[in-house]
Design an enzyme around this catalytic site. Sequence first.
Site, PDB file in Angstrom:
ATOM      1  N   GLY A 287      52.629  42.443  56.129  1.00 24.25           N
ATOM      2  CA  GLY A 287      52.353  41.540  57.238  1.00 24.25           C
ATOM      3  C   GLY A 287      53.630  40.802  57.593  1.00 24.25           C
ATOM      4  O   GLY A 287      54.034  40.731  58.744  1.00 24.25           O
ATOM      5  N   GLU A 290      59.429  37.028  53.821  1.00 25.21           N
ATOM      6  CA  GLU A 290      60.033  35.708  54.020  1.00 25.21           C
ATOM      7  C   GLU A 290      61.547  35.708  53.865  1.00 25.21           C
ATOM      8  O   GLU A 290      62.097  34.833  53.180  1.00 25.21           O
ATOM      9  CB  GLU A 290      59.395  34.728  53.021  1.00 25.21           C
ATOM     10  N   HIS A 314      52.115  31.191  56.368  1.00 26.80           N
ATOM     11  CA  HIS A 314      52.377  31.712  55.021  1.00 26.80           C
ATOM     12  C   HIS A 314      53.870  31.964  54.815  1.00 26.80           C
ATOM     13  O   HIS A 314      54.474  31.472  53.867  1.00 26.80           O
ATOM     14  CB  HIS A 314      51.584  33.004  54.791  1.00 26.80           C
ATOM     15  N   GLU A 315      54.458  32.724  55.731  1.00 30.06           N
ATOM     16  CA  GLU A 315      55.879  33.078  55.557  1.00 30.06           C
ATOM     17  C   GLU A 315      56.763  31.830  55.627  1.00 30.06           C
ATOM     18  O   GLU A 315      57.722  31.700  54.874  1.00 30.06           O
ATOM     19  CB  GLU A 315      56.317  34.121  56.583  1.00 30.06           C
ATOM     20  N   HIS A 318      56.953  29.956  52.399  1.00 26.37           N
ATOM     21  CA  HIS A 318      57.890  30.505  51.414  1.00 26.37           C
ATOM     22  C   HIS A 318      59.261  29.824  51.455  1.00 26.37           C
ATOM     23  O   HIS A 318      60.047  29.964  50.519  1.00 26.37           O
ATOM     24  CB  HIS A 318      58.076  32.004  51.630  1.00 26.37           C
ATOM     25  N   GLU A 337      53.581  33.283  45.286  1.00 24.07           N
ATOM     26  CA  GLU A 337      52.501  33.601  46.225  1.00 24.07           C
ATOM     27  C   GLU A 337      51.298  32.654  46.144  1.00 24.07           C
ATOM     28  O   GLU A 337      50.681  32.364  47.152  1.00 24.07           O
ATOM     29  CB  GLU A 337      52.051  35.060  46.041  1.00 24.07           C
ATOM     30  N   ASP A 394      55.923  46.021  41.907  1.00 22.08           N
ATOM     31  CA  ASP A 394      55.078  45.944  43.107  1.00 22.08           C
ATOM     32  C   ASP A 394      53.598  45.981  42.718  1.00 22.08           C
ATOM     33  O   ASP A 394      52.746  45.491  43.463  1.00 22.08           O
ATOM     34  CB  ASP A 394      55.371  47.098  44.076  1.00 22.08           C
ATOM     35  N   TYR A 402      48.025  35.544  44.791  1.00 23.69           N
ATOM     36  CA  TYR A 402      47.832  34.757  46.012  1.00 23.69           C
ATOM     37  C   TYR A 402      46.575  33.885  45.899  1.00 23.69           C
ATOM     38  O   TYR A 402      46.647  32.664  45.986  1.00 23.69           O
ATOM     39  CB  TYR A 402      47.621  35.669  47.235  1.00 23.69           C
TER      40      TYR A 402
HETATM   41 ZN   LIG Z   1      53.909  35.624  50.446  1.00 27.23          ZN
END
Ligand SMILES: [Zn+2]
Length: 619
Positions: A287, A290, A314-315, A318, A337, A394, A402
Amino acid sequence: MKKIFLFALFLTALACQKKETTKETDKTTTAVNDEHTFSKPDLAIVKHLDLDIKVDFDTQTISGKASWQIDNTSKGNEIIFDENTLTITKVTLGDEEKETKFELGKEVEFHGKPLHITIEPNTTKVNIYYSTSKDAVALQWLNPAQTADKKKPFVFSQGESIWSRTWIPCQDSPGIRFTYNAKVTVPKDLMAVMSAVNPQTKNDTGVYTFKQDKAIPSYLMAIAVGDIAFKSIDNRTGVYAEPSVLKSAAWEFADLGKMVVAAEKLYGPYRWGRYDVLVLPPSFPYGGMENPNLTFLTPGVIAGDRSLTSLLAHELGHSWSGNLVTNATWDDIWLNEGFTTYVEHRIGEEIFGKKEAAMQDVLTRKDLDDNIAEYGSTNPDTRLKVSLTNRNPDDGISQIPYVKGYNFLKVIENAVGRAKFDPFIKNYFDAHAFKSITTEDFVKYLNENLIKDDKALADKIKVEDWIYKPGVPSNIIPSVSEDFAAIDAIQKSWRTTGVKGLSQKIKSTTEKQHFIDYLPADITTKEIESIDAEFNFTKGGNFVIKRQWFVQAIRHQYKPAYPAIEQFMIATSRTGSLMTLYKELVKTPEGKTWAKQIFDKAKSGYHATTVQAVEGLLK
Ligand SMILES: [Zn+2]
């Protein structure tokens, strides 16, 4: 990652801070063992990068020189870097460029190889000449047809978590920070941008220079090159995008400046100078990412009605949690997160109001419940502090860090009240600014500054349960929204009263999402058809609505939506959203066959990390 991200007065203060920070960073990096880097920062550590590279679209490679200023703390004869699929041609020492020996070690899956370089006890600079290969996971090369304007090629990087080493030889650990300058040569008709102070116009030379004077970890190194233009929103925010997307992007993100102000009010000054957003072509795998000064964003956020801008919150969040205070290892990713999801909700509350915030809170709780159900409540991957030894980091980026992280912070907020919690978080960001810390550092800070010796408070919060145990502790704060309760009531009655007029009562993206999520499990095709006729979800929904609606369409085999589902899955590369749909498809044998057909058609347009994830599922 996922969902985004000012100065003269603070300049002096920042300069002082940076000096102190550097010392503190040294302490952190010597103490923390990051399993996902080959580098040994306690022997010799990088401090600053001067990057001089050329971006070549014909060969789809980046090549040039990475000059690293280093601190040979141990006064030994070696410094170790991370590399993955790079070709290292030459290494020299100092400004005099005295050639030195280098050697690549054994390859380890996901990690690449250690690059051992012979140095001298007094070496302060190491110059690495290199080029990238076609296998560079971080780089996505797009031909003109894969861009919005379809005229020029495009390339962008995605460094998190351990992919920066596929385009720059570096000490690739979130615990190691450095400043950088870069000189980037690109074809003359294209423009380059980076996670740094950026140009706002194209120039005639094709040579762009960048400066990032705040120490960042390697995963925040980022570049994008293409037919990129800039439009300012206000004096410190703006949008970069392909020319055809620019106007709609600037309109969509009109609240960007307001969001920065809302975040500053809660958590102290934004310390990075400008905050701009780059809208990427659809193959961007997340999505948002950051990258400092310049959040990379999916074009899916441009809904035309500003309904998906919470991703920006959200970004932007960060810029405090993640970029300012960073997880020291990937096992501590929740510090990035979980905090950012909490900050995102608080910015959302300021910008969109309490009612919308309550709805978002309920949606987030559903994400948590769904994720725990998927993993199983005793699965160690549902702990906040995870263990990613010998795994691709990952894998740690599930919804757990989150949404469980967010709910943990809500528990603390609820136990002490916002009057205490807000300044605590602000001070926490301040105390750890430009540092990389572990979960244990946070727990210590929490105990010393908030819980102190209050045993009753400690029992109320249950820190150990939240962080080190799987599942969800019983003291989770219930999520309640009156607006959603009204939709739940409609949900109970529409099957008898009919769907006519419902779209006048269920209007916002958030409300529609909730309505779609809780459609009855035994819904008939005829009922789905009537809902689609009323709301036009298949054709008219925005990115998020389509994603949720297509899950239901697949589950209940609503065939009229199939062409739109296929088109949607080919057009995006957003790993999370795609995985949701692929997971739904593989539940039936026919679905799995269709999933494989879609993947065959879509694969060439997907990002390498997306391909990895989908292949794993379809095996
Ligand atoms: Zn994030």
